[in-house]
Structure formats: C-alpha cells, structure tokens
Design an enzyme around this catalytic site. Structure first.
Site, PDB file in Angstrom:
ATOM      1  N   ASN A 154     193.774  27.277  25.481  1.00  0.00           N
ATOM      2  CA  ASN A 154     194.668  26.774  24.749  1.00  0.00           C
ATOM      3  C   ASN A 154     196.030  27.435  24.574  1.00  0.00           C
ATOM      4  O   ASN A 154     197.235  26.944  24.678  1.00  0.00           O
ATOM      5  CB  ASN A 154     194.561  26.108  23.417  1.00  0.00           C
ATOM      6  CG  ASN A 154     193.687  27.360  22.545  1.00  0.00           C
ATOM      7  OD1 ASN A 154     193.593  28.185  22.820  1.00  0.00           O
ATOM      8  ND2 ASN A 154     193.660  26.781  21.154  1.00  0.00           N
ATOM      9  N   THR A 233     179.751  29.751  22.445  1.00  0.00           N
ATOM     10  CA  THR A 233     179.777  30.941  23.305  1.00  0.00           C
ATOM     11  C   THR A 233     179.846  32.143  22.520  1.00  0.00           C
ATOM     12  O   THR A 233     179.412  33.118  22.834  1.00  0.00           O
ATOM     13  CB  THR A 233     181.135  30.588  24.063  1.00  0.00           C
ATOM     14  OG1 THR A 233     181.120  29.519  24.927  1.00  0.00           O
ATOM     15  CG2 THR A 233     181.649  31.913  25.010  1.00  0.00           C
ATOM     16  N   GLU A 251     186.737  35.009  17.404  1.00  0.00           N
ATOM     17  CA  GLU A 251     187.766  33.766  16.878  1.00  0.00           C
ATOM     18  C   GLU A 251     187.047  32.741  17.431  1.00  0.00           C
ATOM     19  O   GLU A 251     187.282  32.330  18.417  1.00  0.00           O
ATOM     20  CB  GLU A 251     189.318  34.106  17.246  1.00  0.00           C
ATOM     21  CG  GLU A 251     190.004  35.323  16.672  1.00  0.00           C
ATOM     22  CD  GLU A 251     189.891  35.305  15.055  1.00  0.00           C
ATOM     23  OE1 GLU A 251     189.813  34.189  14.632  1.00  0.00           O
ATOM     24  OE2 GLU A 251     190.373  36.310  14.622  1.00  0.00           O
ATOM     25  N   CYS A 285     192.401  25.620  17.261  1.00  0.00           N
ATOM     26  CA  CYS A 285     191.051  25.924  16.616  1.00  0.00           C
ATOM     27  C   CYS A 285     191.349  25.733  15.323  1.00  0.00           C
ATOM     28  O   CYS A 285     190.448  25.250  14.552  1.00  0.00           O
ATOM     29  CB  CYS A 285     190.866  27.322  16.835  1.00  0.00           C
ATOM     30  SG  CYS A 285     192.104  28.613  16.569  1.00  0.00           S
ATOM     31  N   GLU A 459     192.367  38.641  13.409  1.00  0.00           N
ATOM     32  CA  GLU A 459     193.420  39.109  14.139  1.00  0.00           C
ATOM     33  C   GLU A 459     194.836  39.203  13.419  1.00  0.00           C
ATOM     34  O   GLU A 459     194.819  38.730  12.362  1.00  0.00           O
ATOM     35  CB  GLU A 459     193.609  38.196  15.678  1.00  0.00           C
ATOM     36  CG  GLU A 459     192.230  37.977  16.271  1.00  0.00           C
ATOM     37  CD  GLU A 459     192.483  37.351  17.575  1.00  0.00           C
ATOM     38  OE1 GLU A 459     192.826  36.257  17.750  1.00  0.00           O
ATOM     39  OE2 GLU A 459     192.377  38.277  18.924  1.00  0.00           O
TER      40      GLU A 459
HETATM   41  P1  NDP Z   1     184.499  28.553  25.507  1.00  0.00           P
HETATM   42  O1  NDP Z   1     183.691  29.035  24.357  1.00  0.00           O
HETATM   43  O2  NDP Z   1     184.029  27.667  26.518  1.00  0.00           O
HETATM   44  O3  NDP Z   1     185.105  29.797  26.282  1.00  0.00           O
HETATM   45  C1  NDP Z   1     185.766  30.974  25.889  1.00  0.00           C
HETATM   46  C2  NDP Z   1     185.980  32.172  26.894  1.00  0.00           C
HETATM   47  O4  NDP Z   1     184.569  32.631  26.817  1.00  0.00           O
HETATM   48  C3  NDP Z   1     186.403  31.473  28.194  1.00  0.00           C
HETATM   49  O5  NDP Z   1     187.105  32.621  29.005  1.00  0.00           O
HETATM   50  C4  NDP Z   1     185.005  31.415  28.743  1.00  0.00           C
HETATM   51  O6  NDP Z   1     185.054  31.571  30.518  1.00  0.00           O
HETATM   52  C5  NDP Z   1     184.291  32.646  28.361  1.00  0.00           C
HETATM   53  N1  NDP Z   1     182.829  32.587  28.383  1.00  0.00           N
HETATM   54  C6  NDP Z   1     182.165  31.639  28.393  1.00  0.00           C
HETATM   55  N2  NDP Z   1     180.802  31.789  28.385  1.00  0.00           N
HETATM   56  C7  NDP Z   1     180.610  33.427  28.303  1.00  0.00           C
HETATM   57  C8  NDP Z   1     179.525  34.385  28.072  1.00  0.00           C
HETATM   58  N3  NDP Z   1     178.352  33.773  28.341  1.00  0.00           N
HETATM   59  N4  NDP Z   1     179.962  35.558  28.111  1.00  0.00           N
HETATM   60  C9  NDP Z   1     181.221  35.904  28.096  1.00  0.00           C
HETATM   61  N5  NDP Z   1     182.170  34.812  28.216  1.00  0.00           N
HETATM   62  C10 NDP Z   1     181.877  33.530  28.408  1.00  0.00           C
HETATM   63  O7  NDP Z   1     186.006  27.859  24.766  1.00  0.00           O
HETATM   64  P2  NDP Z   1     187.000  27.209  25.470  1.00  0.00           P
HETATM   65  O8  NDP Z   1     187.722  27.981  26.587  1.00  0.00           O
HETATM   66  O9  NDP Z   1     186.671  25.810  25.922  1.00  0.00           O
HETATM   67  O10 NDP Z   1     188.054  27.087  24.190  1.00  0.00           O
HETATM   68  C11 NDP Z   1     188.018  26.144  23.097  1.00  0.00           C
HETATM   69  C12 NDP Z   1     187.257  26.728  22.067  1.00  0.00           C
HETATM   70  O11 NDP Z   1     187.890  27.858  21.685  1.00  0.00           O
HETATM   71  C13 NDP Z   1     187.408  25.796  20.909  1.00  0.00           C
HETATM   72  O12 NDP Z   1     185.982  25.698  20.336  1.00  0.00           O
HETATM   73  C14 NDP Z   1     188.265  26.238  19.792  1.00  0.00           C
HETATM   74  O13 NDP Z   1     187.932  26.365  18.589  1.00  0.00           O
HETATM   75  C15 NDP Z   1     188.180  27.644  20.035  1.00  0.00           C
HETATM   76  N6  NDP Z   1     189.428  28.571  19.996  1.00  0.00           N
HETATM   77  C16 NDP Z   1     189.442  29.278  18.697  1.00  0.00           C
HETATM   78  C17 NDP Z   1     190.639  30.007  18.174  1.00  0.00           C
HETATM   79  C18 NDP Z   1     190.530  30.909  17.261  1.00  0.00           C
HETATM   80  O14 NDP Z   1     191.292  31.817  17.071  1.00  0.00           O
HETATM   81  N7  NDP Z   1     189.655  30.674  16.133  1.00  0.00           N
HETATM   82  C19 NDP Z   1     191.881  29.713  19.215  1.00  0.00           C
HETATM   83  C20 NDP Z   1     191.705  28.962  20.216  1.00  0.00           C
HETATM   84  C21 NDP Z   1     190.351  28.365  20.477  1.00  0.00           C
HETATM   85  P3  NDP Z   1     185.283  30.187  30.989  1.00  0.00           P
HETATM   86  O15 NDP Z   1     186.292  29.297  30.358  1.00  0.00           O
HETATM   87  O16 NDP Z   1     186.048  30.796  32.349  1.00  0.00           O
HETATM   88  O17 NDP Z   1     184.010  29.576  31.236  1.00  0.00           O
END
Ligand code: NDP
Length: 485
Positions: A154, A233, A251, A285, A459
């Site tokens: 995002n 994740t 986060e 998020c 953060e």
């Molecule tokens: P994901 O949890 O699907 O992915 C996050 C990252 O982790 C991506 O780069 C993903 O790679 C990577 N990843 C996935 N599986 C693994 C693994 N087993 N080991 C290591 N890395 C892995 O989240 P989204 O990208 O779909 O983002 C949305 C989510 O993020 C929402 O739940 C949101 O709430 C949260 N979020 C939290 C924030 C905060 O600061 N608290 C801010 C913004 C979002 P890939 O996508 O390439 O598979």
C-alpha cells in the site's frame, strides 16, 4: 517502447542495478487500466546471495562512520526525494494506483521526512556513563548488523524509508524486499541513497514473492527482520525469525475502532471517518473500520457521511482532481467485493456504494454499511478496502468493551468535546496508535505500531532507534581484581 515506469533492472545490489532473468517474471500492472507497465524478475538464489553478502560486508564500514556523516547522507537523500517529488509520486501512482492527489503529499514526502528525521538523530545516538564508586560502566548504542525489510503493497516508498532510514541511521545495512505487487518504488529509494553518498551495499533491494522473503528471514547472517504485512504472514515470519533468535519489528493488520460520542462535532467526526476508511481506497492498516456512533446522533451522522462520500471523485489517478483511486489489484478488488456481499447477506444496511464502479480498472465505490453488529464478518475481519462499518452504541462502558473485543490492536480513535472522557476512553482502549478528534495522522515524530496481534515494536520516532540498535555495557575496574582463589 519501454513504459516510463519500467525500472532499469529488477534488483539494486552493491550500488547498482542488477538483472537475472532466470528468476520468475513478475508483471507489474497499473491498477487504473489493467495494463502491464513493467516486468521484474524474482530474485534467484544467486541474487539473494549477492545481496546478503554485499550488505553484510558493507555494514562494518558504514557503522564505523560517525553519526554525523551517516546523518548527512540521509538528509541529502531526503532533499533529493523532495526535489523529485513529482516524478516519484507518478511512479508511486503507477505502482499502486493511488491518486496523484494523494501520492504528491503522502509518499515520497513521508519517506523524505523519515530520512530527514533519522538523519538528524544519527549523531546523537550515545550511551551513558554509570559511576560505581571508583569503577564505572559505560554503555554504547551499537548497530544490530544486517537487517531485512519486507514491505506490503500500500505504501511502497514510505515503507522502504520508514524501515531503511532508522536502520541506516543506527549503522545497520539493509536488504529490502518490496511486495511483488508494487516492486518499483523501493528501487528509486536505493538509487537516491547512492546518489546522496551512501556506500554501495548499505541499502539493497531484491524482488520476489514470499519464498524470497522466507530465504532472507532464515539466513543466519541476518540480525533483524522488520515486516509490514498481514497478521498471518507476520506469524510465519515472526516464528522463522525466532528460530534464529533475530530481532523483529512486526507492523501488521488491524480492525480498529473509531468511537463517536453524541457531543462530537459531526462534520469533524465525519471527516475523521472518511480519512480513516477511504484514503488510499481503504488500503491502510490503521483504518478505523469499525465506526461506533452513539445512538442519539446516528441518523444525522449517516446522512452527513453519505452526502460527503458522494463528493468522492473516482477517475484517472493521474488527474490531480481525482480523490479516489482503484484497488491495487484485481484480486484485492474481488476480495473486497466478497466482503461487501457478505455484509449484505448478513443484514447490514447499505448507506452508499456497495458495488464495483462502472468504469475500467479495479474501482470499488466507497461503501458505508449501517446497522452493523459485532458478530458480522465485516465487523470482525480486516477488509483492506473502502468499506466502512457503522455500529450503534449506548454507553461508554459498553463501547469500550466492544471496541476491545478483537484480536487486533493497531489503532483507535475517539471524537468527543469532553476531554476527560476522551483521555479516559483512550486509556482503556487496547491499541498502539491512537487519535483524539482526529484520525490516521502519521508524523515521523510519533511512534507507530500495534499491540495484540497487530504487531511488535514501533516504527518512527525515537522508539524506532531502540528497535534498530542494541546496548553494549562495559564494566571498567580501576583497582585490583579480587578472586576466591
Ligand atoms: P502480506 O502479509 O501478504 O505480505 C507482506 C509482505 O511479506 C510481502 O512482501 C510478501 O511478499 C511477504 N511475504 C509473504 N509471505 C512471506 C513469508 N512466508 N516469509 C517472508 N515474507 C513473506 O501483506 P500484503 O502485502 O497483502 O499487505 C496487506 C497487509 O499489510 C494488511 O493486512 C495490512 O493491514 C498490513 N499492513 C500493515 C501496516 C502496518 O504498519 N501495521 C501498514 C500497511 C499494511 P509477496 O507479497 O511478494 O508475496
């Protein structure tokens, strides 16, 4: 012809772009049109090895520089980001689909704030002197070493900077893996850091899906993992990092409450609910997606909310008049549409929106549900789209208990003119990042992060320094050593 968003290569390692087309191709799709604008290749084991060994080697020299020198480089990078804000914002819009109206003020600018803030702090990271009679202890704040950053889709520029800036300020190096959905912007951050004078290898970017993230997290050379992503994740990555006894910052997601008491200024409360649900088309998020409204003002609040939501301008994200963009991907759009259907099936009342927008691209109408109850799916699960659930309440005690009845604990907000109540309610809410008569502000000076399943660590702010450094304590004896034998 190459699209202007096509990066020079997929990865940025040791100060230069690197390509390895043996990796799985990852198409980059512009969410407003569905058009493929670029291709990157997932990191192969060779690329991952190059990135980790480079970052490991570069860290030692980087940590030997003075904080003033490191800080100067970060602050220079902040200046370059600001000078190029327009181009970086256009790229962010291509990467995510978010309207330029937003990206011009919330992405490279927020990244630059982080580089400037942590650049400013770098020179003041000191230890303390602890006198013990003649003897004394001194402490040193030292880098953790090699850090891995993994981002969500995002805020690709902001996330790279929110992780990279404090990590580098403390003398760490970083290998950053963006989400496969938004791979472009972090490459620009890496380029700009080099231009600002960062030594090669201090900040590297590799592309890939979860398995690339997994390979980075489990590598024994890695000392810390900072993830922005979903709770599922986060649980996997936290467990993998724990096996190697690595430091973590998590986060993660949320289902945050926004509580509006009947003495609140209605227009400000409506504004807070709009900012907390529809900015970035709801893909934030910390969004306050459970809007609890005290019964006395419910219909008045809903009427004003529907009226103002009707003013959203859906359209070409590159047109600065557009205030509401598409979902990041077709898949995310379908997930959100599924939740909207669930809301209808389970009996919530649609106040506005409730469907895909009749236009190209992955647009969903900003949607408000009223009469939502605590057990409905839309009130329990993180949707990550433009879907606001409005719930009614009678008393403060009741709403606090209901607001806390969730596994998440990222954010919470309260609107009321009664300040005693505002502070009491915030004091009783289980959340890390809270707001009084506001919602979703994220200045770099303030700590950001969640409690419960929403995360570990913080953060931004001085708190982030604690999560990217460790303390060494040194006992100094001035006299003779006494020993038992
Ligand atoms: P994901 O949890 O699907 O992915 C996050 C990252 O982790 C991506 O780069 C993903 O790679 C990577 N990843 C996935 N599986 C693994 C693994 N087993 N080991 C290591 N890395 C892995 O989240 P989204 O990208 O779909 O983002 C949305 C989510 O993020 C929402 O739940 C949101 O709430 C949260 N979020 C939290 C924030 C905060 O600061 N608290 C801010 C913004 C979002 P890939 O996508 O390439 O598979």
């Amino acid at each position: 012809m190459t699209h202007p968003a096509q990066p020079k290569a997929s990865h940025f390692i040791n100060g230069a772009y690197v390509e390895d087309t043996a990796g799985t191709p990852i198409p980059v799709i512009y969410a407003a049109t569905g058009e493929q604008i670029a291709t990157v290749y997932a990191a192969t084991p060779t690329i991952i090895e190059q990135a980790l060994s480079t970052a490991k080697a570069a860290q030692k020299e980087w940590a030997k520089m003075t904080g003033t020198e490191r800080g100067r480089i970060l602050r220079r990078a902040a200046d370059i980001m600001r000078e190029r804000n327009h181009d970086l914002s256009v790229l962010e819009t291509y990467d995510t689909g978010k309207p330029l109206q937003e990206t011009l003020v919330a992405d490279a600018t927020s990244g630059a704030d982080a580089l400037e803030y942590f650049g400013g702090l770098a020179a003041s990271l000191t230890g303390e002197h602890i006198p013990l009679g003649e003897d004394w202890v001194y402490t040193k704040r030292e880098a953790l070493g090699l850090c891995v950053g993994i981002g969500a889709w995002n805020y690709p520029t902001q996330i790279a900077c929110w992780k990279g800036a404090p990590a580098l300020a403390c003398g760490n190096s970083m290998v950053f893996k963006p989400s496969e959905t938004t791979p472009l912007c972090a490459l620009k951050v890496a380029e700009i850091l080099i231009e600002a004078g960062a030594p090669a290898g201090v900040f590297n970017v590799v592309q890939g899906m979860g398995e690339v993230g997994g390979a980075l997290v489990t590598d024994p050379r890695v000392d810390k993992v900072s993830l922005t992503g979903s709770v599922p994740t986060g649980k996997k990555v936290y467990a993998a990092a724990a096996a190697g006894m690595k430091h973590v910052t998590m986060e993660l997601g949320g289902k945050s409450p926004l509580i509006i008491f009947d003495d609140a200024d209605i227009d400000n409360a409506v504004g807070g609910a709009i900012n907390g649900n529809f900015y970035s088309s709801g893909q934030v998020c910390s969004n306050g997606t459970r809007v609890f409204v005290q019964k006395g003002i419910k219909e008045k609040f809903l009427a004003r909310l529907a009226e103002r939501t009707g003013n959203a301008i859906l359209g070409d994200p590159m047109d600065e008049a557009t205030s509401f963009g598409p979902m990041v991907t077709e898949n995310q759009m379908n997930i959100v549409l599924g939740y909207i259907e669930k809301g209808k099936e389970e009996g919530a009342r649609v106040i506005c929106g409730g469907a895909r927008a009749d236009m190209d691209g992955y647009y969903i109408q900003p949607t408000v549900f009223a009469d939502v109850t605590d057990e409905m799916t839309i009130a329990r699960e993180e949707i990550f789209g433009p879907v606001m659930s409005v719930l009614d309440f009678d008393t403060e005690e009741e709403v606090v208990a209901r607001a806390n009845d969730t596994e998440f604990g990222l954010s919470a907000g309260v609107f009321t003119k009664d300040f005693t109540r505002a502070h009491r309610v915030i004091g009783n809410l289980e959340a890390g990042s809270c707001f009084i008569n506001s919602y979703n502000d994220a200045p770099v000076e303030a700590p950001f992060g969640g409690v419960k399943a929403s995360g570990v660590g913080r953060e931004n702010s001085k708190e982030a320094i604690k999560h990217f450094s460790q303390v060494k304590s040194v006992y100094v004896r001035m006299g003779d050593v006494e020993a038992a034998f």
